[in-house]
Design an enzyme around this catalytic site. Structure first.
Site, mmCIF file in Angstrom:
data_model
loop_
_atom_site.group_PDB
_atom_site.id
_atom_site.type_symbol
_atom_site.label_atom_id
_atom_site.label_comp_id
_atom_site.label_asym_id
_atom_site.label_seq_id
_atom_site.Cartn_x
_atom_site.Cartn_y
_atom_site.Cartn_z
ATOM 1 N N HIS A 260 1.206 -1.655 0.274
ATOM 2 C CA HIS A 260 0.045 -0.021 -0.285
ATOM 3 C C HIS A 260 0.810 1.588 0.268
ATOM 4 O O HIS A 260 0.288 2.208 -0.219
ATOM 5 C CB HIS A 260 -1.562 0.432 1.463
ATOM 6 C CG HIS A 260 -2.145 -0.959 1.169
ATOM 7 N ND1 HIS A 260 -2.956 -1.558 0.292
ATOM 8 C CD2 HIS A 260 -1.730 -1.907 2.109
ATOM 9 C CE1 HIS A 260 -3.610 -2.430 0.728
ATOM 10 N NE2 HIS A 260 -2.429 -2.750 1.829
ATOM 11 N N ASP B 249 -2.638 -10.792 -2.250
ATOM 12 C CA ASP B 249 -3.024 -10.168 -0.901
ATOM 13 C C ASP B 249 -4.738 -9.662 -0.941
ATOM 14 O O ASP B 249 -5.367 -9.376 -1.596
ATOM 15 C CB ASP B 249 -2.230 -9.164 -0.114
ATOM 16 C CG ASP B 249 -2.624 -8.359 0.753
ATOM 17 O OD1 ASP B 249 -2.258 -8.791 2.305
ATOM 18 O OD2 ASP B 249 -4.119 -7.670 0.646
ATOM 19 N N TYR C 47 -3.848 -12.184 9.149
ATOM 20 C CA TYR C 47 -4.265 -11.496 10.682
ATOM 21 C C TYR C 47 -4.899 -12.060 11.708
ATOM 22 O O TYR C 47 -5.241 -12.528 12.371
ATOM 23 C CB TYR C 47 -4.747 -10.145 10.338
ATOM 24 C CG TYR C 47 -4.963 -9.227 8.961
ATOM 25 C CD1 TYR C 47 -2.875 -8.663 9.917
ATOM 26 C CD2 TYR C 47 -4.777 -9.111 8.194
ATOM 27 C CE1 TYR C 47 -2.243 -7.615 9.084
ATOM 28 C CE2 TYR C 47 -4.084 -7.869 7.079
ATOM 29 C CZ TYR C 47 -2.998 -7.370 7.551
ATOM 30 O OH TYR C 47 -2.153 -6.322 6.684
HETATM 31 N N1 Q9C Z 1 -12.349 -2.450 7.663
HETATM 32 C C1 Q9C Z 1 -1.935 -5.441 4.412
HETATM 33 O O1 Q9C Z 1 -2.607 -6.320 4.674
HETATM 34 N N2 Q9C Z 1 -7.471 -1.528 8.038
HETATM 35 N N3 Q9C Z 1 -2.682 -4.001 4.500
HETATM 36 C C2 Q9C Z 1 -8.895 -1.574 7.113
HETATM 37 C C3 Q9C Z 1 -10.860 -2.016 7.154
HETATM 38 C C4 Q9C Z 1 -6.415 -1.097 6.750
HETATM 39 C C5 Q9C Z 1 -4.530 -3.717 5.218
HETATM 40 C C6 Q9C Z 1 -10.740 -1.526 7.761
HETATM 41 C C7 Q9C Z 1 -6.309 -2.903 6.248
HETATM 42 C C8 Q9C Z 1 -4.341 -2.738 6.075
HETATM 43 C C9 Q9C Z 1 -1.191 -4.845 4.788
HETATM 44 ZN ZN ZN Z 2 -3.931 -7.404 2.658
#
Ligand code: Q9C
Ligand code: ZN
Length: 674
Positions: free
Chosen positions: A167, A204, A337
């Site tokens: 990102h 991802d 996660y």
């Molecule tokens: N519920 C990566 O997986 N939060 N970044 C989104 C939506 C941010 C994810 C909230 C998620 C970032 C590398």
């Molecule tokens: Zn992600």
């Protein structure tokens, strides 16, 4: 503080280098067949120092528990463990601005309050005093991996890193990402190794908009991403993540976005997108290097993705990429996660990179309607840019603005709800049973004239078996220029291989025979005489007459390419023929990616027990046979596939017609909702 950190890192690096030079090297000496693993526990130092529910899931245990599972499974020990390094500022500036690098560098001496204030300037980001060294190490680890793979020190590998990267942008941290590990690695591969075509596969569950923006004008980097989108309502909620955003200027066609508009996508949906979107373009692109933005928030149980792909799915996705770029694949951790699922998915990815058999894939081999809509839309959006999609004349079903909700034929599966409520017991069960490997042997008979070819050496079958009476009789009926004893010996070799495969003694092999057609029939007969066998796939190139009783056996799926025209009525779903003697190259390319080691993603996807490939072919097609041979035994091809030769209009329409006819029986062949 920095001094202490640096000193500790120095000590660890030295011990890691020492390890790499001794014990590890003994297990698996570095070489073109080796798989690299790059990990450093110092990247577990960054953590959230304040209360922020959005960032709370990006925890150090993502790395430590994943690595522990790799060790527990004995996978880490089988890898070449390469030491990490810290990327230089020059490396970082391949993608980021010097001003942004300076901002991140400044976080090392900030107080908690200052870090918090800075983080609020970005979307879904936290900082820690170790963020700068860790993020530099994440980039450095990725570069070490790319260097090892590009120089041929290892065949492929994986880097376990934090923070993630996809990102982050030229001037901004975003979505837990600080420096764009994979984008920097691609730029490094271009500038420092002179590569001209790099494929980035971002599996991802979030859109890697940072990578997309870095290469949107660049035709030397093909960026593919699928992502939870839900008609732009899912984070990062960008218009630029939709299927009709395809890159700009000279980069048009080199950005490929597959939006998931529903949660609950399953193995069939993921594999369908690989088979019908990514692989045709990737084969045509012919990359020299494949970088995977390997995020596992697309796996089952993840609170962000809410998808349902099981860990074995990642083995299949990895396997499908190995025929590209001579197997030069670097997987770099991004998200993921749900700790159990993350660790298991990483194990299956690494296991596949190490060459282990791909385990069976669970679930119905039927894509859901929403996935098919996305597939149809992205194929239509890319048809102007890719010859391999151009012959398909179905347009987009939907535009983002006219989308009305689902409705469609009952053949399709429906996505399950993505909620993780009540899923825990099921997940624990899924994740606690080690995946079961299939018995999938491959025998390949190629003509004697192929003896000059570069075939997978360890797999060549040399010894023969005595023939059964009926096999001798079969031989006797054939008109051959060979003296009978030589001919019988030639027939005996493939049969010996087959016996070993059927007995489970070898997984794959190749036997050369001057009489491929007769050999194939004899092999099929011998295989089908084995009562325990319930499903057989036979892929053949060139003329082949399979006696009717074998064809109608009911346990076999026969795929015959490039044979003579057969004035047959409707194609049987169990006997698929594409006749024609024009160049086989387009078909063979598709076949080179056909996952014969994995029963499930094949058209039809019944649980195969045995795959059998046979080539009866003229000398002009020997390079195709070579490619096929390596692919059939699940090894990276020894050379790239070379310049793309598109199918003739006749071939293309034959394929399209056949797929339409067969998709009633084999739903994985569908590429549109109508
Ligand atoms: N519920 C990566 O997986 N939060 N970044 C989104 C939506 C941010 C994810 C909230 C998620 C970032 C590398
Ligand atoms: Zn992600």
């Amino acid at each position: 503080m920095q001094g202490g950190w640096e000193a500790a890192r120095g000590r660890r690096l030295r011990s890691s280098a020492a390890r790499a030079g001794t014990g590890m090297a003994k297990n698996r000496p570095p070489g073109p067949q080796g798989t690299a693993l790059i990990y450093d526990k110092d990247m577990a130092r960054v953590r959230l120092l304040w209360d922020d529910p959005e960032c709370a899931i990006e925890v150090p245990e993502r790395l430590t528990s994943t690595y522990a599972r790799l060790c527990h499974r004995g996978l880490a020990q089988r890898c070449v463990q390469l030491p990490v390094r810290e990327a230089t500022e020059e490396d970082l500036e391949l993608v980021h601005s010097p001003e942004y690098v300076a901002v991140v560098k400044g976080t090392q001496t900030m107080s908690r309050e200052q870090l918090h204030t800075l983080a609020q300037q970005y979307d879904a980001v936290y900082f820690h005093p170790s963020t700068f060294p860790c993020a530099r190490m994440a980039v450095g680890a990725t570069l070490q991996l790319v260097d090892a793979v590009v120089t041929g020190a290892v065949g492929n590998g994986m880097a376990l890193v934090r923070p993630p990267g996809h990102h982050s942008q030229r001037d901004a941290a975003n979505g837990f990402c600080v420096f764009n590990n994979v984008a920097i690695a691609a730029e490094h591969a271009k500038r420092r190794h002179g590569l001209q075509r790099i494929l980035i596969v971002d599996w991802d569950i979030h859109h890697g908009q940072g990578i997309q923006r870095a290469f949107e004008n660049d035709p030397s980097v093909l960026y593919f991403s699928w992502h939870r989108y839900e008609h732009q309502s899912f984070w990062p909620r960008l218009r630029e993540s939709d299927y009709d955003v395809v890159g700009q200027g000279p980069g048009r066609g080199f950005t490929v976005n597959v939006p998931w508009n529903k949660v609950g996508m399953r193995n069939a949906d993921y594999v369908s997108v690989f088979l019908h979107v990514l692989l045709p373009l990737a084969i045509e692109f012919d990359p020299e290097l494949v970088l995977v933005s390997a995020g596992y928030d697309s796996g089952i149980g993840d609170p962000e993705g809410e998808m349902k792909a099981t860990p074995e799915c990642f083995a299949h996705l990895t396997f499908l990429l190995l025929p590209l770029a001579r197997g030069r694949l670097c997987a770099v951790l991004e998200g993921g996660y749900y700790l159990q699922s993350l660790a298991e998915c990483v194990c299956l990815t690494l296991q596949t990179l190490l060459g282990d058999p791909v385990p069976a894939l669970s679930g119905e081999p039927v894509p859901c309607l929403s996935a098919l809509e996305s597939i149809q839309n992205v194929r239509a959006a890319h048809a102007p840019h890719w010859a391999s999609l151009r012959h398909e004349n179905s347009g987009p079903v939907l535009t983002p603005s006219t989308w009305q909700g689902d409705a469609g034929p009952s053949l399709l599966g429906t996505p399950s709800t993505g909620t993780t409520d009540g899923l825990k017991p099921l997940l624990d069960k899924v994740l606690s049973c080690p995946p079961r490997s299939l018995c999938t042997g491959i025998g390949l008979a190629v003509p004697d004239s192929a003896s000059g070819l570069n075939l997978p050496p360890a797999l060549l079958q040399e010894k023969g078996v005595p023939l059964r009476e009926e096999e001798e009789a079969l031989w006797a009926r054939l008109d051959s220029a060979l003296p009978q004893d030589q001919a019988l010996a030639a027939l005996g070799k493939p049969l010996a291989l087959l016996d070993e495969i059927l007995a489970g003694q070898v997984r794959a092999g190749i036997a050369v025979s001057p009489t491929v057609s007769a050999t194939t029939v004899a092999a099929l007969r011998r295989t089908l005489s084995c009562q325990a066998l319930s499903r057989l796939l036979c892929v053949t190139l060139g003329d082949l007459d399979v006696p009717e009783d074998l064809r109608d056996d009911g346990r076999m799926l026969l795929l015959n390419l490039g044979g003579k025209e057969q004035p047959e009525a409707a194609p049987s779903p169990a006997c698929i023929r594409l006749a024609g003697r024009e160049s086989w190259c387009p078909w063979v390319r598709a076949l080179a990616c056909l996952p014969l080691g994995m029963d499930w993603a094949l058209p039809g996807c019944s649980r195969l027990q045995l795959g059998l490939g046979c080539c009866c072919c003229p000398n002009s097609e020997l390079p195709s046979v070579e490619a096929l041979a390596w692919a059939l035994v699940g090894r990276p091809l020894p050379s790239t596939l070379g310049p793309f030769l598109s199918a003739s209009p006749e071939q293309a329409s034959a394929v399209t017609r056949l797929c339409r006819q067969l998709q009633q029986d084999w739903p994985m062949l569908q590429v549109s909702v109508t």
